[in-house]
Design an enzyme around this catalytic site. Structure first.
Site, PDB file in Angstrom:
ATOM      1  N   GLY A 110      -0.805 -22.333  -5.472  1.00 27.96           N
ATOM      2  CA  GLY A 110      -1.469 -20.933  -5.392  1.00 27.96           C
ATOM      3  C   GLY A 110      -2.884 -21.018  -6.092  1.00 27.96           C
ATOM      4  O   GLY A 110      -3.314 -21.951  -6.224  1.00 27.96           O
ATOM      5  N   GLY A 153     -10.813 -25.128  -0.870  1.00 34.90           N
ATOM      6  CA  GLY A 153     -10.107 -26.450  -0.624  1.00 34.90           C
ATOM      7  C   GLY A 153      -8.887 -26.213   0.195  1.00 34.90           C
ATOM      8  O   GLY A 153      -8.486 -27.105   1.399  1.00 34.90           O
ATOM      9  N   HIS A 154      -8.044 -25.197  -0.302  1.00 30.67           N
ATOM     10  CA  HIS A 154      -6.783 -24.849   0.405  1.00 30.67           C
ATOM     11  C   HIS A 154      -6.971 -24.395   1.587  1.00 30.67           C
ATOM     12  O   HIS A 154      -6.285 -24.798   2.782  1.00 30.67           O
ATOM     13  CB  HIS A 154      -6.051 -23.952  -0.513  1.00 30.67           C
ATOM     14  CG  HIS A 154      -5.484 -24.354  -1.925  1.00 30.67           C
ATOM     15  ND1 HIS A 154      -6.281 -23.837  -2.866  1.00 30.67           N
ATOM     16  CD2 HIS A 154      -4.537 -25.325  -2.288  1.00 30.67           C
ATOM     17  CE1 HIS A 154      -5.574 -24.336  -3.893  1.00 30.67           C
ATOM     18  NE2 HIS A 154      -4.696 -25.334  -3.561  1.00 30.67           N
ATOM     19  N   GLY A 158      -4.427 -32.624  -0.024  1.00 32.62           N
ATOM     20  CA  GLY A 158      -5.981 -32.881  -0.021  1.00 32.62           C
ATOM     21  C   GLY A 158      -6.052 -33.988  -0.702  1.00 32.62           C
ATOM     22  O   GLY A 158      -5.288 -34.477  -1.751  1.00 32.62           O
ATOM     23  N   LYS A 161      -8.485 -34.810  -2.810  1.00 32.30           N
ATOM     24  CA  LYS A 161      -8.820 -34.935  -4.259  1.00 32.30           C
ATOM     25  C   LYS A 161      -7.868 -35.573  -5.198  1.00 32.30           C
ATOM     26  O   LYS A 161      -8.213 -36.155  -6.152  1.00 32.30           O
ATOM     27  CB  LYS A 161      -9.139 -33.381  -4.662  1.00 32.30           C
ATOM     28  CG  LYS A 161      -9.635 -33.285  -6.034  1.00 32.30           C
ATOM     29  CD  LYS A 161     -10.216 -31.913  -6.416  1.00 32.30           C
ATOM     30  CE  LYS A 161      -8.847 -31.130  -6.640  1.00 32.30           C
ATOM     31  NZ  LYS A 161      -8.114 -31.405  -7.920  1.00 32.30           N
ATOM     32  N   SER A 213      -8.113 -25.305  -8.737  1.00 29.66           N
ATOM     33  CA  SER A 213      -7.496 -24.139  -9.242  1.00 29.66           C
ATOM     34  C   SER A 213      -8.021 -24.086 -10.754  1.00 29.66           C
ATOM     35  O   SER A 213      -8.224 -23.044 -11.322  1.00 29.66           O
ATOM     36  CB  SER A 213      -6.287 -24.036  -8.993  1.00 29.66           C
ATOM     37  OG  SER A 213      -5.853 -23.793  -7.598  1.00 29.66           O
TER      38      SER A 213
END
Length: 297
Positions: free
Chosen positions: A37, A42-43, A153, A155, A192
């Protein structure tokens, strides 16, 4: 867009959707994006990949307590389900799975999914037990959703490699799709946890992408450079930023995560190379990486 908070209800809905597609002579293609969440662009990029290649897109939002250590930020991890729902709807998500901790873990779990070796370095060394929590919850979610494809992702390159290894080892019938890192215009990788950064720390954090970008350029100009020299270049660059506290700088093969010997030149490396960093700015720990494909060297 439908939001489910219970496992049984989500499973029933997906069975119905698959049955309806089969009745029309089709095989429903389900794309799945698991998240904790506090969604950002990116999400959103993961959701767009899923939307493009699947008939139905499922997004899960669950802050997983068993992947957090006792002194980590589970209680203060940012949460904004209303904002998340708005972004999901904008990106064409069909189903959101938003379970409670009690729904996912109605009793203390006695089964842990563990991937050996890949989890012992990088973030695994700094966060004991973290990847056991990741692989356990991802395994649960993949069994609940039964997607054709799941999107992660790049990352967190180690996480993507670990999940892919788990899926391969356990013969799970799902394709793991790694997706490129999404960055702010100034280069900071979206996370986040960026919300924790004070303005000065946010500016200081640009040293991560800058040092990785400089290392990539150095490799392009000199493929004889060794892993040890790359390590020292990046370490020196980050150390010049007073607000940065280095957790690790690692150069390894990807996706095996086996460390390159310090004396090995990039030219002699057989396979893709992951250069990954983890650095603290105050109490906020950020990760970033680049992958040098073999053709780059």
């Amino acid at each position: 867009m439908i939001v489910f908070t219970e496992i049984a209800a989500l499973k029933a809905h997906l069975r119905t959707e698959r049955f309806a597609a089969a009745h029309e002579g089709k095989v429903l293609q389900v794309g799945f994006v698991p998240t904790m969440g506090y969604l950002h662009e990116g999400h959103a990029s993961l959701l767009r990949y899923a939307r493009k290649n699947n008939d139905l897109v499922v997004l899960s939002i669950f802050v997983n307590p068993i992947q957090f250590g006792p002194n980590e930020d589970f209680d203060r991890y940012p949460r904004d389900p209303d904002k998340d729902k708005h972004l999901a709807e904008r990106e064409g998500v069909d189903v959101i799975f938003l379970p409670s901790v009690e729904e996912m873990y109605p009793q203390p779990t006695k089964t842990i999914v563990r991937v050996e070796e890949l989890t012992e370095r990088l973030c695994g060394a700094a966060r004991p037990g973290h990847f056991d929590g990741v692989t356990t919850v991802v395994s649960k979610l993949l069994h609940i959703v039964s997607p054709n494809r799941a999107y992660f992702g790049q990352k967190d390159a180690q996480q993507a490699a670990v999940v892919a290894q788990m899926v391969n080892d356990l013969n799970m019938d799902v394709e793991i799709v790694p997706c490129p890192i999404v960055r702010e215009e100034d280069g900071l990788a979206l996370s986040s946890r960026n919300v924790y950064l004070e303005p000065e720390q946010r500016q200081a954090a640009l040293v991560l992408s800058r040092s990785l970008r400089d290392a990539e350029q150095t490799v392009r100009e000199n493929d004889q450079i060794t892993a040890g020299e790359i390590f020292r270049q990046i370490t020196r660059s980050i150390a010049l930023e007073p607000a940065a506290q280095i957790d690790y700088v690692e150069i390894s093969y990807f996706p095996s995560l086996i460390a390159l010997p310090d004396s090995m030149s990039v030219k002699d490396a057989e396979g893709d190379i992951l250069i990954a960093v983890a650095v603290k700015f105050g109490a906020t720990r950020l990760i970033d990486n680049i992958i040098l494909a073999k053709e780059v060297s």
